[in-house]
Motif scaffolding. Sequence first.
Motif, PDB file in Angstrom:
ATOM      1  N   GLU A 130       0.816  -1.221   0.000  1.00  5.25           N
ATOM      2  CA  GLU A 130       0.000   0.000   0.000  1.00  5.25           C
ATOM      3  C   GLU A 130       0.847   1.268   0.000  1.00  5.25           C
ATOM      4  N   ASP A 131       1.997   1.214   0.661  1.00  4.08           N
ATOM      5  CA  ASP A 131       2.848   2.406   0.747  1.00  4.08           C
ATOM      6  C   ASP A 131       3.539   2.733  -0.571  1.00  4.08           C
ATOM      7  N   GLU A 154     -10.018   3.900   8.166  1.00  7.44           N
ATOM      8  CA  GLU A 154      -8.643   4.376   8.041  1.00  7.44           C
ATOM      9  C   GLU A 154      -7.932   3.724   6.858  1.00  7.44           C
ATOM     10  N   THR A 155      -8.348   2.474   6.513  1.00  3.79           N
ATOM     11  CA  THR A 155      -7.785   1.814   5.338  1.00  3.79           C
ATOM     12  C   THR A 155      -8.153   2.562   4.072  1.00  3.79           C
ATOM     13  N   ASP A 157      -8.975   5.724   3.851  1.00  2.00           N
ATOM     14  CA  ASP A 157      -8.262   7.012   3.864  1.00  2.00           C
ATOM     15  C   ASP A 157      -6.824   6.852   3.396  1.00  2.00           C
ATOM     16  N   GLU A 158      -6.214   5.728   3.754  1.00  2.00           N
ATOM     17  CA  GLU A 158      -4.806   5.499   3.420  1.00  2.00           C
ATOM     18  C   GLU A 158      -4.623   5.105   1.959  1.00  2.00           C
ATOM     19  N   HIS A 189     -13.101  10.203  -1.671  1.00  2.00           N
ATOM     20  CA  HIS A 189     -11.722   9.746  -1.862  1.00  2.00           C
ATOM     21  C   HIS A 189     -11.193   9.941  -3.282  1.00  2.00           C
TER      22      HIS A 189
END
Length: 300
Positions: A130-131, A154-155, A157-158, A189
Motif C-alpha cells: 500500500e505504501d 482508516e484503510t 483514507d490510506e 476519496h
Amino acid sequence: MLRLIGVGDNVVDYNYTKRMIYPGGNSLNFAVYGKQLGYETAYVGVLGTDKESQIIVNAMQNEKIDISRCVIQDGETGRCGIHLNEGDRTIVDENDAGVVKSHPLRITRDLLEYIKTFDIAHSSCFSYIEDQLSIIKEAGIPVLYDFSDVWEEETLDEVCPSISIAFFSGKNLSEEELKRLLKKIIETHGCMLAVTTIGVRGAIVYNGRKFYKKLPYNFKEAVIDTTGAGDSWITAFICSYFENKKVLDRMLKDNPEKFLRQEDKDDFYDHLIELSMCEGNMLARRNCLVEGSFGYGVEM
C-alpha cells in the motif's frame, strides 16, 4: 490492445475437499484472466523457494505470462486452506501470506519503468504494498485495487488516494450499505470507479453519476468451484471498460467540446458499463466451471 500487469500477491490454495493444490492470488489471477481474454499480461511479485512456488511458476510458463521481473525470496509461498460445499468455498490463511507479506515487493526505479509499459496495474490488500501504490499511479498507470472484504475507514483514507479503481467483495452487506460505500469512494476519496461483487446478488458499479447493477448469469450446469469468481468478474469488466474508453478518448482528443454533447457522453458510458458488466458475468460464469482459480491442480 491493452497490456495488463498484476503487482503483488500469489498463493497456493490447498483444497482439502478435493485433496488438490491450485495456484492463485488476486493479482496473479488478474494476469491469468487477462490472458484468457486475449490480452498481453505479466505478473510481478515475490515468489518463495518451496515446492508450492514451482506450481505457480509452471502454471505461468504454460500460460505464457511474463514473470521475469518476479523476486525470489527464501521462504514459503502463501497458503490458503479451502473447503468446498456445493461449489461454494470458505478460505483460511494458513501461513500469514508467506514471503509476500514477510518480504513485500519493492517498486524500484527499474521495475517502475517496466510497469509503465502497461495500461492497467492490479494490486490487492493481500499484496502488502500500500505504501508504494502512489508510485505507480503518479507514473500515469491506473491502479485497480482489490479491498476484498477487509477494510476499515482508516484503510480507505490510506489507500484510496493512491488508486484509480476500488473493488470490494460485498458479501453480507446490504445494497444500501454498499452504495454508501461506493459513493464515498468516488465523492470523498476521488477514485474514478468503485465496484463491488455480491455473489448471487450480482454486482454494483458507481461512476460518480449513477449506480449500475447487474445480476449474474444463470448456470446450465452445477457450479464446480467459485474460487476466483470475483477476480474473473473485475478483470473482464475492467478490460472491456478501458479498451472501449480508449476509443472515446481518441475521438475527444482534438476537439472535446464540439465532438459530443455531455448527454451523449453519458449515454456512451451507460452502455459501456452495461456491456462491461455483461463481460464480467461471462468470465465469472466460465471460471466457476473450472477447478481452483484457473486449474493447474496438483495432488496433495
